[in-house]
Design a protein around this motif. Sequence first.
Motif, short mmCIF file in Angstrom:
data_model
loop_
_atom_site.label_atom_id
_atom_site.label_comp_id
_atom_site.label_asym_id
_atom_site.label_seq_id
_atom_site.Cartn_x
_atom_site.Cartn_y
_atom_site.Cartn_z
N ASP A 73 28.58 41.62 39.13
CA ASP A 73 27.73 41.00 38.11
C ASP A 73 27.13 42.06 37.19
O ASP A 73 27.13 41.91 35.96
N ARG A 74 26.61 43.12 37.81
CA ARG A 74 25.98 44.19 37.03
C ARG A 74 27.00 44.89 36.13
O ARG A 74 26.75 45.14 34.94
N THR A 75 28.16 45.18 36.69
CA THR A 75 29.19 45.89 35.93
C THR A 75 29.75 45.05 34.81
O THR A 75 29.87 45.51 33.66
N PHE A 76 30.06 43.79 35.09
CA PHE A 76 30.67 42.94 34.07
C PHE A 76 29.68 42.60 32.97
O PHE A 76 30.07 42.45 31.81
N ALA A 77 28.41 42.48 33.32
CA ALA A 77 27.39 42.25 32.28
C ALA A 77 27.30 43.44 31.34
O ALA A 77 27.16 43.29 30.12
N ALA A 78 27.42 44.65 31.91
CA ALA A 78 27.39 45.86 31.09
C ALA A 78 28.61 45.93 30.18
O ALA A 78 28.51 46.31 29.01
N VAL A 79 29.78 45.55 30.71
CA VAL A 79 31.00 45.52 29.89
C VAL A 79 30.84 44.52 28.76
O VAL A 79 31.19 44.80 27.60
N THR A 97 34.56 50.44 27.88
CA THR A 97 34.64 49.85 29.22
C THR A 97 34.78 50.93 30.28
O THR A 97 34.13 50.88 31.33
N ALA A 98 35.62 51.93 30.01
CA ALA A 98 35.79 53.03 30.95
C ALA A 98 34.49 53.80 31.14
O ALA A 98 34.16 54.21 32.26
N ARG A 99 33.74 53.98 30.09
CA ARG A 99 32.47 54.70 30.21
C ARG A 99 31.48 53.93 31.09
O ARG A 99 30.71 54.54 31.83
N SER A 137 39.97 38.91 34.42
CA SER A 137 39.53 37.94 33.42
C SER A 137 38.54 38.56 32.45
O SER A 137 38.60 38.31 31.23
N VAL A 138 37.63 39.38 32.97
CA VAL A 138 36.64 40.04 32.12
C VAL A 138 37.31 41.00 31.16
O VAL A 138 36.99 41.06 29.96
N VAL A 139 38.26 41.79 31.67
CA VAL A 139 38.95 42.76 30.83
C VAL A 139 39.80 42.06 29.77
O VAL A 139 39.81 42.45 28.60
N VAL A 140 40.51 41.00 30.16
CA VAL A 140 41.31 40.24 29.19
C VAL A 140 40.41 39.68 28.10
O VAL A 140 40.73 39.76 26.90
N ASP A 160 47.62 38.74 28.88
CA ASP A 160 47.74 38.98 30.32
C ASP A 160 48.30 40.37 30.59
O ASP A 160 47.81 41.09 31.46
N LEU A 161 49.32 40.77 29.84
CA LEU A 161 49.92 42.09 30.03
C LEU A 161 48.94 43.21 29.67
O LEU A 161 48.85 44.22 30.36
N VAL A 162 48.22 43.01 28.58
CA VAL A 162 47.24 44.02 28.17
C VAL A 162 46.14 44.13 29.22
O VAL A 162 45.69 45.24 29.55
N GLY A 163 45.72 43.00 29.80
CA GLY A 163 44.72 43.05 30.85
C GLY A 163 45.21 43.81 32.07
O GLY A 163 44.48 44.61 32.66
N ARG A 164 46.46 43.57 32.46
CA ARG A 164 47.04 44.29 33.60
C ARG A 164 47.12 45.78 33.32
O ARG A 164 46.76 46.62 34.16
N LEU A 165 47.60 46.13 32.13
CA LEU A 165 47.71 47.55 31.77
C LEU A 165 46.33 48.20 31.72
O LEU A 165 46.14 49.33 32.21
#
Length: 215
Positions: A73-79, A97-99, A137-140, A160-165
């Motif tokens: 929750d904390r991480t995804f909210a920050a993203v 996102t990486a940061r 899902s969050v990254v996509v 979907d592919l971009v999310g996986r990558l």
Amino acid sequence: MELDADSDGRRARGAASRAAILEAATSLFCGHGYSATGMSAIATAAGVHSGSIYHAFGSKQRLLDAVMDSVADRTFAAVDRVVVETTSTLSGRLTDTARVLVSDPDFLRLFLLLALERSDDADVRMTVERVRTRARSVVVAALEPTLAGLDPAIRDVAADLVGRLALILLDGVFVSQQLDSELADLDATLALVTGVADLALSQLTAIVPATQPPP
């Protein structure tokens, strides 16, 4: 009135106890792994009796689920906050996102430890898969706006592919920083990673048809 005050006091103590247990469990799971961390060690670190953990969470597995959900929750909210404020480019969103993940490493550290140490435990494996699905899902969702110019017929598959990558690349950035934190140049690593991502995005129209199952 006095009964209400007693009830409020109990709730406040219960909430404080739960927060202390979650904090202690997160620290110990990150430092020693899930299987090597006993409930007594968590109780000692949290300053509570072991029975309080079972009262609050029911089992070690349910405590793990609560820890993972809290950290996620904390991480995804920050993203979410970062991608709203950043540029609309794939590289900009991926970099920020990486940061987030490098600056607050509990989420990926816990996830990777669980994935490596308890692959034979069905309950832990379910936790790993559930959280990974949510992360994807969050990254996509964060990267999908960068695909607006694609043909609508392939946009969903491309997302979907971009999310996986992106998850593969983010895992790699995190591991690189953990293994060589004093020497690794985060900016240089991110430049390399986002360059790969931009190259992959430029080739999506060629990649997507090859990844779709035959009719």
